[in-house]
Design a protein around this motif. Structure first.
Motif, PDB file in Angstrom:
ATOM      1  N   ASP A 120      -3.047  39.225 -41.869  1.00 39.48           N
ATOM      2  CA  ASP A 120      -3.734  38.933 -42.247  1.00 39.48           C
ATOM      3  C   ASP A 120      -4.514  39.783 -42.169  1.00 39.48           C
ATOM      4  O   ASP A 120      -5.319  38.879 -43.297  1.00 39.48           O
ATOM      5  CB  ASP A 120      -4.645  38.168 -40.251  1.00 39.48           C
ATOM      6  N   SER A 121      -5.822  40.881 -42.075  1.00 39.49           N
ATOM      7  CA  SER A 121      -5.922  41.179 -42.895  1.00 39.49           C
ATOM      8  C   SER A 121      -5.906  42.058 -44.455  1.00 39.49           C
ATOM      9  O   SER A 121      -6.778  42.295 -44.952  1.00 39.49           O
ATOM     10  CB  SER A 121      -7.097  42.628 -41.862  1.00 39.49           C
ATOM     11  N   PHE A 122      -4.724  42.145 -43.842  1.00 40.59           N
ATOM     12  CA  PHE A 122      -3.659  42.706 -45.368  1.00 40.59           C
ATOM     13  C   PHE A 122      -4.557  41.617 -46.669  1.00 40.59           C
ATOM     14  O   PHE A 122      -4.702  41.717 -48.016  1.00 40.59           O
ATOM     15  CB  PHE A 122      -2.508  42.960 -44.918  1.00 40.59           C
TER      16      PHE A 122
ATOM     17  N   ALA B 248       1.952  36.156 -34.981  1.00 37.24           N
ATOM     18  CA  ALA B 248       0.365  35.425 -35.004  1.00 37.24           C
ATOM     19  C   ALA B 248       0.940  36.947 -36.622  1.00 37.24           C
ATOM     20  O   ALA B 248       1.041  38.082 -35.982  1.00 37.24           O
ATOM     21  CB  ALA B 248      -0.184  36.095 -34.175  1.00 37.24           C
ATOM     22  N   ALA B 249       0.311  36.586 -37.966  1.00 39.61           N
ATOM     23  CA  ALA B 249      -0.699  37.003 -38.891  1.00 39.61           C
ATOM     24  C   ALA B 249      -0.900  38.142 -38.143  1.00 39.61           C
ATOM     25  O   ALA B 249      -0.809  39.568 -38.581  1.00 39.61           O
ATOM     26  CB  ALA B 249      -1.090  36.504 -39.900  1.00 39.61           C
TER      27      ALA B 249
ATOM     28  N   TYR C  37      -4.148  32.680 -47.100  1.00 36.31           N
ATOM     29  CA  TYR C  37      -4.075  34.306 -47.232  1.00 36.31           C
ATOM     30  C   TYR C  37      -4.859  34.561 -46.062  1.00 36.31           C
ATOM     31  O   TYR C  37      -6.543  35.443 -46.438  1.00 36.31           O
ATOM     32  CB  TYR C  37      -5.394  34.417 -48.740  1.00 36.31           C
ATOM     33  N   GLY C  38      -4.963  34.571 -44.701  1.00 37.76           N
ATOM     34  CA  GLY C  38      -5.692  35.089 -43.700  1.00 37.76           C
ATOM     35  C   GLY C  38      -6.390  34.111 -43.046  1.00 37.76           C
ATOM     36  O   GLY C  38      -7.453  34.684 -42.193  1.00 37.76           O
ATOM     37  N   GLU C  39      -6.895  32.979 -43.116  1.00 38.35           N
ATOM     38  CA  GLU C  39      -7.702  32.361 -42.474  1.00 38.35           C
ATOM     39  C   GLU C  39      -7.632  31.975 -41.414  1.00 38.35           C
ATOM     40  O   GLU C  39      -6.360  31.944 -40.749  1.00 38.35           O
ATOM     41  CB  GLU C  39      -7.709  30.353 -43.790  1.00 38.35           C
ATOM     42  N   ARG C  40      -8.482  31.511 -40.576  1.00 37.44           N
ATOM     43  CA  ARG C  40      -8.254  31.699 -39.072  1.00 37.44           C
ATOM     44  C   ARG C  40      -8.020  29.770 -38.762  1.00 37.44           C
ATOM     45  O   ARG C  40      -8.589  29.081 -39.584  1.00 37.44           O
ATOM     46  CB  ARG C  40     -10.359  31.597 -38.459  1.00 37.44           C
ATOM     47  N   PRO C  41      -6.723  29.431 -38.295  1.00 40.13           N
ATOM     48  CA  PRO C  41      -6.194  28.839 -37.710  1.00 40.13           C
ATOM     49  C   PRO C  41      -6.609  27.549 -36.904  1.00 40.13           C
ATOM     50  O   PRO C  41      -7.743  27.901 -36.023  1.00 40.13           O
ATOM     51  CB  PRO C  41      -4.998  28.191 -36.615  1.00 40.13           C
TER      52      PRO C  41
END
Length: 892
Positions: free
Chosen positions: A653-655, A693-694, A765-769
């Motif tokens: 996720d942070s990547f 989860a990512a 690109y790592g947005e919060r669901p």
């Protein structure tokens, strides 16, 4: 003498102030030049009863004025930059009648540096003085103001210097103004002494260069010690800047209002730091101030390895209800744990034996230690269970057994209170060792493909085992072992067989009448097994919680690493149990391996250690390129460590968040495929992750994604449709399937739901669901049929797959092997990724409204699956070229 007073900023270090009496300040007119500053007492309206001494001049009617006033010698001392504050009032020339053109509304400030005061007879020479500035008034007064006795005071500050000699004089020049000099204050700025971060810093004078900071090193306050060198920087305006480093309170002391105070009696602090003193643990006390250790009360003890924060404990009482059972082969001793464990959980038991052979001449019984070949199963000392089996007795002999309970502090006290005896007499029938038989509780069978590392194992209480799902022309190897009253035996020797090449007898083999020899060579028994065992070439996951002793799972599935092989370089994060570091694994004869090291922080309880190592016993069972690889563990020394491969790019996720928009859709699909490969492997092993989860996917330098973090995982039962029901704990709501939230039912189908959320995270690109929605709103919205919309630039096919992963009915969701096959088709046919959701205006966000084609890429695939291949040309002729277009078809 001019007084020397110090202060800060507006109350800055003050050399002199002319508001004092003239004789005290030392102001003198400069002779022989005409002095036009007569000293007067001026009554101001602001203080009607308090006259102020001033110097005044008002020779505006006469031309060519040159009036001077000079101060006494002012000693510089520590000052490098000197400031002069002047308060004065000045009359407006236009308000003076009949004034000539010589009237001025300014005066000049000069100064002269000297190392010594000038002799009294020294002639005043204006040319020796350096001009500082011309001083003008912001406000002037008029004749009307004089009538009202209201004077408007001006305040001006000028910097003098740099001052390099021992002292200086100030001089004021009037060239034709009507002015009253009310006060002159001479001062310099400094950074005052202060306390910061438990360090004291002295008064400090700034440098002459206003852009240069003075570095000042602080001294730790009493009962404190340096952790990092404390520093402050003194700025030109007398302000402390840029605090660095700090001190910490020494052992036995805690921070109190910027100082380190001693711990009160009844409290202690064993390590240096800025934490508070702790109250003495149970059964311990400290009677003096500044206690570093609480001493145990009488009758209580602390083991050498016990942390100082642990309560003092005592040895346990004796075991209870010791009973013996004897048959023709063995003696079984069983007992109950002590009623008083002494406050500890590290209880072990020792079984001590004496052999008594009658009495001596004095009538005393002669006893000696039992012969060495008397066998105790599993062992005589250090038992963790409450039973033991004893073999190889001599006949017609009296034996006395002592069962004692021990814990971590038993060795610190001599006591017989934790021991109880069991006495019985001989007449044990002696049987040859080759005829001894064990009572079989249950058995284990392990099947392995030759040349392969993976294996399948099963546990049964029956007399045979049925193995299914075997491959043709394949050699398989069986191993079996038994569990008896004496514990687990070793695995048997290999039993090999090969399946037929024509597929006959491949689906089901039954293994019966396997001869099994106990590894110690003393007993022989015939064991057979029966139980259907699914076998697909992938070993079945074994839950560490099923082991009676969890450390056995760690020993079986994780490799012990020599601590000296591990080189820790830096801390990269913090986990639930301690720090996470990066470094290298340097095993002799092998290349260095970059690894991540999870450490278990000190002061842990046994339960913490078991929970920490549980993840290693899980990871050690996996062998897949898309599952984080366990290198090994360190359990025989401190700190306890889990060593895994190092993933350079960290969490997915942070990547992605730091590389928004930098990858092609095909690259993102490649990442999703890697995750699907790992999850397919876990699902085939009957394993449920529960926290997919990512943030729990790690990325290496080649963008390979690997599943990690098995702290919340659980195993499925043999039934592939069964689910694990939770009994509590936190659930990641935004990633968890509805049935898992509502009923605690986790399964591979709930992992599929989570995988759909991971797909959404990757494509966004790592947005919060669900963005800023609360957990409760997320639950309600999903129950009402809401599903996450497609991220910007997401292909229709991928969002369709997400929606099918989010089917409310778990049985309608795809399986991981189907998802993997679908992603492989996307990779082979990249054109299927060209249609974006943003381009489809009527696209639905509800999975209930989807057409039933979740795992097909083209119209042809779909028609082939429903046995309608002959209509491919008809569909194309009708303009139906994409799967999405089928959803708009009418009955006509």
């Amino acid at each position: 003498m001019v007084s020397f007073m110090r202060c800060h900023n507006s109350d800055c270090a003050m050399f002199s102030d002319s508001r004092d009496a003239p004789s005290k300040v030392g102001w003198i007119p400069s002779l022989p030049i005409r002095f036009g500053f007569p000293q007067k007492d001026l009554q101001l309206s602001m203080k009607p009863t308090s006259p102020i001494h001033t110097f005044q001049v008002c020779h505006v009617m006469e031309p060519n004025q040159n009036n001077w006033l000079r101060s006494g010698w002012i000693q510089r001392q520590a000052a490098q930059r000197v400031y002069v504050e002047m308060r004065f009032t000045l009359r407006d020339c236009n308000s003076i009648p009949w004034v000539s053109g010589t009237c001025k509304e300014t005066f000049n400030l000069f100064y002269l540096q000297t190392n010594e005061p000038l002799p009294a007879a020294t002639r005043f020479r204006p040319s020796d003085y350096s001009k500082v500035d011309t001083i003008a008034a912001d406000e002037s007064f008029t004749q009307t103001d004089l009538g009202d006795r209201v004077l408007r005071l001006n305040t001006e500050v000028r910097e003098v210097g740099p001052v390099t000699q021992n002292g200086f004089y100030l001089a004021f020049q009037d060239v034709g103004a009507c002015i009253a000099l009310v006060s002159v204050k001479v001062f310099y700025k400094r950074c005052p002494s202060t306390l910061r971060n438990l360090a004291s810093f002295p008064d400090t004078v700034p440098h002459m260069d206003s852009s240069s900071l003075v570095e000042v090193r602080g001294a730790c306050v009493e009962n404190a010690e340096e952790r990092d060198t404390p520093k402050l920087y003194c700025g030109a305006d007398g302000d402390w800047l840029v605090p660095l480093g700090h001190c910490i309170c020494s052992i036995g002391h805690e921070e109190m209002d910027g100082f380190c105070g001693a711990c009160n009696p009844g409290f202690f602090k064993a390590i240096a730091g800025n934490t508070k003193c702790s109250k003495c643990p149970l059964h311990s006390s400290s009677h003096d101030q500044a206690g570093t250790l609480c001493h145990c009360d009488k009758g209580f003890y602390r083991a050498l390895k016990d942390p100082t924060t642990m309560a003092c404990t005592r040895p346990p009482s004796a075991p209870r209800n010791l009973v013996s059972l004897i048959n023709d082969t063995a003696l079984f001793l069983r007992w109950m744990p002590p009623s008083d464990l002494g406050g500890r959980k590290d209880i072990t038991y020792n079984v001590l034996c004496q052999r008594c052979d009658g009495s001596d001449g004095d009538g005393m019984t002669q006893c000696e230690a039992c012969e060495p070949d008397l066998r105790f199963i599993p062992r005589a000392l250090g038992l963790t269970g409450t039973s033991v089996a004893i073999l190889d007795f001599a006949s017609h002999t009296n034996y006395t057994f002592h069962v004692e309970a021990m814990n971590g502090v038993s060795g610190l006290v001599l006591s017989a209170l934790n021991r109880m005896n069991c006495l019985f007499c001989g007449n044990i029938k002696c049987i040859p060792k080759s005829q001894l038989l064990f009572i079989i509780f249950d058995c284990f069978a392990r099947l392995q493909e030759q040349e392969q590392l993976s294996y399948s194992s099963t546990r049964t209480k029956s007399t045979s085992v049925v193995v299914t799902g075997l491959r043709p022309s394949t050699v398989y190897v069986f191993h079996v072992r038994a569990r008896t009253a004496a514990g687990y035996t070793a695995y048997s020797s290999n039993f090999e067989f090969e399946t037929a090449a024509d597929g006959m007898n491949v689906k089901e083999w039954e293994l019966r009448s396997v001869v099994y020899s106990v590894s110690n060579g003393h007993t022989v028994s015939v064991l057979t097994f029966c139980l259907p065992v699914p076998f697909s070439g992938i070993k079945t996951y074994v839950d560490p919680d099923t082991y009676e002793d969890p450390t056995q799972a760690v020993e079986e599935f994780a490799k012990e690493i020599v601590p000296s092989y591990i080189c820790i370089e830096r801390v990269i994060g913090a986990g639930e149990f301690g720090e996470v570091c990066s470094g290298y694994l340097r095993i002799p004869g092998r290349m260095d391996i970059s690894v991540a090291i999870k450490t278990l922080k000190g002061g842990y309880m046994d339960q913490h250690r078991r929970d920490f190592l549980r993840e290693a016993s899980i990871m050690g069972q996996f062998n897949n390129p898309n599952i984080i690889r366990l290198e090994g563990v360190v359990t025989n020394s401190r700190p306890v460590m889990i060593v895994v491969e190092y993933m350079e790019n960290g969490a997915l996720d942070s990547f992605l968040r730091t590389r928004d928009g930098q990858f092609t859709v095909l690259q993102l699909v490649g990442m999703l495929r890697g995750i699907a490969v790992g999850m397919t492997y876990l699902s085939d092993m009957g394993y449920v992750h529960r926290d997919l989860a990512a943030r729990n996917i790690l990325v290496d330098e080649n963008l390979v994604c690997k599943v990690s973090d098995f702290g919340m995982s659980r195993v499925l039962e043999d039934d592939s449709e069964a689910a694990y029901t939770t009994t509590g704990g936190k659930i990641p709501i935004r990633w968890t399937a509805p049935e898992a939230i509502a009923y605690g039912k986790f399964s591979s189908a709930s992992d599929i739901w989570s995988y759909g959320i991971v797909m959404w995270e990757v494509m966004s690109y790592g947005e919060r669901p669900y963005w800023e929605m609360s957990n409760q709103d997320v639950i309600l919205s999903i129950d009402e049929g809401y599903r996450l919309p497609a991220p910007m630039g997401c292909p229709v096919t991928l969002h369709q797959l997400m929606l099918h992963c989010w089917q409310k009915e778990w049985s309608q969701r795809p399986r991981f092997n189907e998802v993997l096959s679908f992603l492989d088709k996307l990779t082979i046919n990249p054109s299927s990724l060209l249609t974006l959701v943003n381009d489809v205006q009527s696209y639905s966000h509800s999975p209930e409204e989807l057409p039933d084609y979740p795992l097909f890429i083209s119209i042809g695939d779909w028609l082939d699956s429903i046995k309608m291949s002959q209509y491919k040309n008809n569909f194309l002729a009708g303009g139906y070229t994409t799967l999405d277009s089928i959803s708009t078809m009418s009955i006509e």
